[in-house]
Motif scaffolding. Structure first.
Motif, mmCIF file in Angstrom:
data_model
loop_
_atom_site.group_PDB
_atom_site.id
_atom_site.type_symbol
_atom_site.label_atom_id
_atom_site.label_comp_id
_atom_site.label_asym_id
_atom_site.label_seq_id
_atom_site.Cartn_x
_atom_site.Cartn_y
_atom_site.Cartn_z
ATOM 1 N N ARG A 78 0.750 -1.112 -0.096
ATOM 2 C CA ARG A 78 -0.253 0.034 0.006
ATOM 3 C C ARG A 78 0.823 1.151 -0.122
ATOM 4 O O ARG A 78 0.509 2.263 -0.614
ATOM 5 C CB ARG A 78 -1.111 -0.061 1.228
ATOM 6 N N ALA A 81 2.367 1.846 -3.373
ATOM 7 C CA ALA A 81 1.247 2.311 -4.238
ATOM 8 C C ALA A 81 0.921 3.717 -4.118
ATOM 9 O O ALA A 81 0.846 4.435 -4.989
ATOM 10 C CB ALA A 81 0.171 1.291 -4.169
ATOM 11 N N ASP A 82 0.923 4.240 -3.034
ATOM 12 C CA ASP A 82 0.654 5.557 -2.516
ATOM 13 C C ASP A 82 1.794 6.294 -2.885
ATOM 14 O O ASP A 82 1.592 7.443 -3.388
ATOM 15 C CB ASP A 82 0.613 5.793 -1.089
ATOM 16 N N GLU A 84 3.917 5.716 -5.611
ATOM 17 C CA GLU A 84 3.644 5.947 -7.036
ATOM 18 C C GLU A 84 2.397 7.018 -7.553
ATOM 19 O O GLU A 84 2.635 7.496 -8.345
ATOM 20 C CB GLU A 84 3.266 4.452 -7.655
ATOM 21 N N THR A 85 1.302 6.924 -6.595
ATOM 22 C CA THR A 85 0.371 7.799 -6.971
ATOM 23 C C THR A 85 0.398 9.166 -6.481
ATOM 24 O O THR A 85 0.242 10.106 -7.432
ATOM 25 C CB THR A 85 -0.868 7.250 -5.754
ATOM 26 N N SER A 86 1.339 9.259 -5.473
ATOM 27 C CA SER A 86 1.534 10.697 -5.205
ATOM 28 C C SER A 86 2.561 11.347 -6.421
ATOM 29 O O SER A 86 2.617 12.564 -6.427
ATOM 30 C CB SER A 86 2.247 10.884 -4.038
ATOM 31 N N ASP A 88 2.509 10.962 -9.488
ATOM 32 C CA ASP A 88 1.525 10.950 -10.720
ATOM 33 C C ASP A 88 0.717 11.938 -10.512
ATOM 34 O O ASP A 88 0.352 12.706 -11.599
ATOM 35 C CB ASP A 88 0.756 9.722 -11.145
ATOM 36 N N LEU A 89 0.482 12.626 -9.375
ATOM 37 C CA LEU A 89 -0.460 13.693 -9.190
ATOM 38 C C LEU A 89 0.400 15.063 -9.632
ATOM 39 O O LEU A 89 1.465 15.290 -9.335
ATOM 40 C CB LEU A 89 -0.811 13.805 -7.580
#
Length: 91
Positions: A78, A81-82, A84-86, A88-89
């Motif tokens: 998790r 993944a967080d 990676e998501t941050s 991309d923002l």
């Protein structure tokens, strides 16, 4: 006290198939318990019943270990993944 100061950084911890390792170890403890169970009388006569209970305790603690490492593995995934998501923002 200066001679006990570390001279270099500690290496990163090794990650491997932790869940599989703990699950395998837990199964070994339970199998050892089940293999020894038919010989309970002999163990009782010789004062070695603690061997059986040690195997059972190892299996029980292994179940706690499986629960722990599965949750740890999920938390690590998790967090990755967080991250990676941050990335991309848009900022």
């Amino acid at each position: 006290m200066a001679k006990w100061t570390p001279k270099h950084e500690a290496p990163e911890p090794l990650e491997g198939p932790v869940v599989a390792t703990i699950t395998g170890g837990t199964l070994v403890w339970f199998v050892l318990f089940l293999v020894q169970l038919p010989f309970y009388g002999w163990f009782a006569d010789h004062g070695h019943t603690w061997w059986l209970w040690t195997c059972l305790a190892g299996g029980g603690l292994g179940l706690i270990g499986i629960w722990y490492v599965r949750r740890r593995d999920a938390a690590i995934k998790r967090a990755a993944a967080d991250r990676e998501t941050s990335k991309d923002l848009p900022r």
